[in-house]
Enzyme design. Sequence first.
Site, short mmCIF file in Angstrom:
data_model
loop_
_atom_site.label_atom_id
_atom_site.label_comp_id
_atom_site.label_asym_id
_atom_site.label_seq_id
_atom_site.Cartn_x
_atom_site.Cartn_y
_atom_site.Cartn_z
N GLU A 265 -8.82 0.22 2.74
CA GLU A 265 -8.76 1.61 3.48
C GLU A 265 -7.15 2.17 3.49
O GLU A 265 -7.23 1.91 4.53
CB GLU A 265 -9.74 1.22 4.70
CG GLU A 265 -11.41 0.79 3.87
CD GLU A 265 -11.80 1.53 3.02
OE1 GLU A 265 -11.62 2.48 2.23
OE2 GLU A 265 -12.88 0.65 2.62
N CYS A 299 -8.12 10.38 6.88
CA CYS A 299 -7.59 9.73 5.96
C CYS A 299 -7.80 9.97 4.93
O CYS A 299 -7.45 10.65 4.00
CB CYS A 299 -8.14 8.04 5.69
SG CYS A 299 -8.82 8.25 5.87
P1 NAD Z 1 -0.66 1.90 10.18
O1 NAD Z 1 -0.29 1.82 8.51
O2 NAD Z 1 0.66 2.07 11.03
O3 NAD Z 1 -1.00 0.65 11.03
C1 NAD Z 1 -2.93 0.48 10.83
C2 NAD Z 1 -3.07 -0.76 11.36
O4 NAD Z 1 -2.32 -1.75 10.81
C3 NAD Z 1 -2.64 -0.97 13.15
O5 NAD Z 1 -3.48 -2.01 13.41
C4 NAD Z 1 -1.46 -1.77 12.48
O6 NAD Z 1 -0.72 -2.43 13.71
C5 NAD Z 1 -1.48 -3.11 11.78
N1 NAD Z 1 -0.03 -2.76 10.43
C6 NAD Z 1 1.10 -2.07 10.62
N2 NAD Z 1 1.95 -3.49 9.98
C7 NAD Z 1 0.72 -4.77 9.55
C8 NAD Z 1 0.95 -5.85 8.66
N3 NAD Z 1 2.84 -5.56 8.33
N4 NAD Z 1 -0.23 -6.78 8.86
C9 NAD Z 1 -1.25 -6.67 9.64
N5 NAD Z 1 -0.83 -5.42 10.13
C10 NAD Z 1 -0.53 -4.35 10.55
O7 NAD Z 1 -1.95 3.38 10.48
P2 NAD Z 1 -2.15 3.86 11.33
O8 NAD Z 1 -1.01 4.92 11.42
O9 NAD Z 1 -2.74 3.61 12.72
O10 NAD Z 1 -3.10 4.99 10.62
C11 NAD Z 1 -2.82 6.41 9.34
C12 NAD Z 1 -2.75 5.92 8.34
O11 NAD Z 1 -4.40 4.87 7.78
C13 NAD Z 1 -3.60 6.96 7.65
O12 NAD Z 1 -1.69 6.65 6.51
C14 NAD Z 1 -4.42 6.95 6.87
O13 NAD Z 1 -4.75 7.87 5.77
C15 NAD Z 1 -4.44 5.67 6.90
N6 NAD Z 1 -5.99 6.01 7.16
C16 NAD Z 1 -7.08 5.22 5.70
C17 NAD Z 1 -8.28 5.17 6.07
C18 NAD Z 1 -9.54 4.97 4.60
O14 NAD Z 1 -10.41 4.20 4.52
N7 NAD Z 1 -8.92 4.97 3.90
C19 NAD Z 1 -9.09 5.77 7.45
C20 NAD Z 1 -7.97 5.89 8.61
C21 NAD Z 1 -6.98 5.89 8.18
#
Ligand code: NAD
Length: 512
Positions: A265, A299
């Site tokens: 997602e 998102c």
């Molecule tokens: P992010 O990608 O920085 O982090 C999200 C999660 O992933 C965190 O828990 C982080 O610790 C983990 N993470 C990061 N790199 C990783 C890796 N290499 N391996 C495993 N885990 C890892 O995102 P954010 O800043 O917390 O959230 C914002 C983003 O999330 C935006 O791009 C938004 O569109 C997206 N988002 C999408 C949805 C959806 O349903 N499509 C919902 C909410 C947020």
Amino acid sequence: MLAAAVSSTDGIRTRAKTALTRCGVDLAVFKGDAITARTPITGGDLFALRADGPEAVDRAVEAAQAAFHDWRTTPAPLRGALIKRFGELLGEHQQYLADLVTVEAGKIRSEALGEVQEMIDICDFAVGLSRQLYGRTMPSERPGHRLMETWHPLGVVGVISAFNFPVAVWAWNTAVALVCGDAVVWKPSELTPLTALACTALLDRAIAETGVPAGVHQLVLGAAEAGARLVDSPRVPLISATGSTRMGREVAPRVAARFGRSILELGGNNAAVVTPSADLDLTVNAAVFAAAGTAGQRCTTLRRLIVHESIADTVVERLVRAYGQLPIGDPFQDSTLVGPLVNEAAHTRMRESLDRAVAEGGTLCAGGERQLAEAAPDGYYVQPAIVRMPAQTAVVREETFAPILYVLTYRDLDEAIRLHNDVPQGLSSGIFTADQSEAERFLAADGADCGIVNVNIGTSGAEIGGAFGGEKETGGGRESGSDSWRAYMRRATNTVNYSGQVTLAQGVNFSQ
Ligand code: NAD
């Protein structure tokens, strides 16, 4: 400068402590120096917490796997009893949980309460689902045979969640995965550990009260490394990861390399088309919430408005007027509609995108300025921005996780749909129109290419009953309602021969 001062970090810390205590969290247990729980309201630090290293993540997976062995044979309706109790506890603690969502994610009150409501709603859904994990029976081509599908629990599900929906997305996954008979290991965003601790304490309480195997839910705290350990664990058959496309790009190949499954997602770049027949009162109302709500940090936030050239000036004028009246400030104040950005990095990215948009030919029509908060120099409050763009340039095709609405114009609906689809992401979309043939065209196979396609509704604010997710760089995952549960189970195709004879399929004869 903001019109009113924001809460003090000390006051927020006290509020968070009360909420955590009421939810049953003993913070002393999680004390450490690896992650800092902070609040975007002031940018101030709240608590220093420990993180889970690789061995601790492995132990959590092991404990979840051990619990899974008993849990998978617990009848699904009894698994539903756990989620029923959990939903009740969420309802009883809704205000406290919402407090923590506001503290950590900076969401305004009604949105924070709404996020907790979404958890309660998915629990209701999952309880009903626990009696409806249906398989199909198909006619066998062989006489005296029965052909059917059965659905079985999959194993340990790793849930990695983003800061901006710190609890709802975890609940979509967890409530459904648990009734499906899976165990869950949750790695929340390092920016929102407190809400995770509170939800976990309530779920642990429901687990204890309903006599469920204690390890079925595990929490691991930490940043990307903790998530990566989960991603690489061969004992986790499904990774459900929510976050940026950058994160998905790292996670997806690693899970695939070990033949695990993933539900991704990821980022969106959501657009709505406004046609000449649109009800402009409705359109402007919907667009303002979708674009500026949650300070542009959903998102599903509306990032592009594709307006027919004949009404573009009017629509922009009305949007600019509406933006001028948006109360920005402390999300704990009932009157606030736009809270802070999550941190300084988010503000920097917003500034850079606005500069690029102007360099790429855009005209800033509203907002974009930072508003300083009295006595909170590290709070990043911004006026949501509207930028008119002459074309869909590079910056418009990227997701900037901040309140920037790009306005583009079109001449005919084919052009609007082309512009709409000409971005790498494919999460949520909408069309504002009173013309049914335009609406149908947008919904058709050659219309909008997103996972969520709305008519006369903005791009944000989905209900839990439908499947949620998006296409292209949004990752293709589906969660929450409809038949999303299937992703959390394994399907077995069963053929039962009650004929007393061996009959081969496709008429094959192998008799001696
Ligand atoms: P992010 O990608 O920085 O982090 C999200 C999660 O992933 C965190 O828990 C982080 O610790 C983990 N993470 C990061 N790199 C990783 C890796 N290499 N391996 C495993 N885990 C890892 O995102 P954010 O800043 O917390 O959230 C914002 C983003 O999330 C935006 O791009 C938004 O569109 C997206 N988002 C999408 C949805 C959806 O349903 N499509 C919902 C909410 C947020």
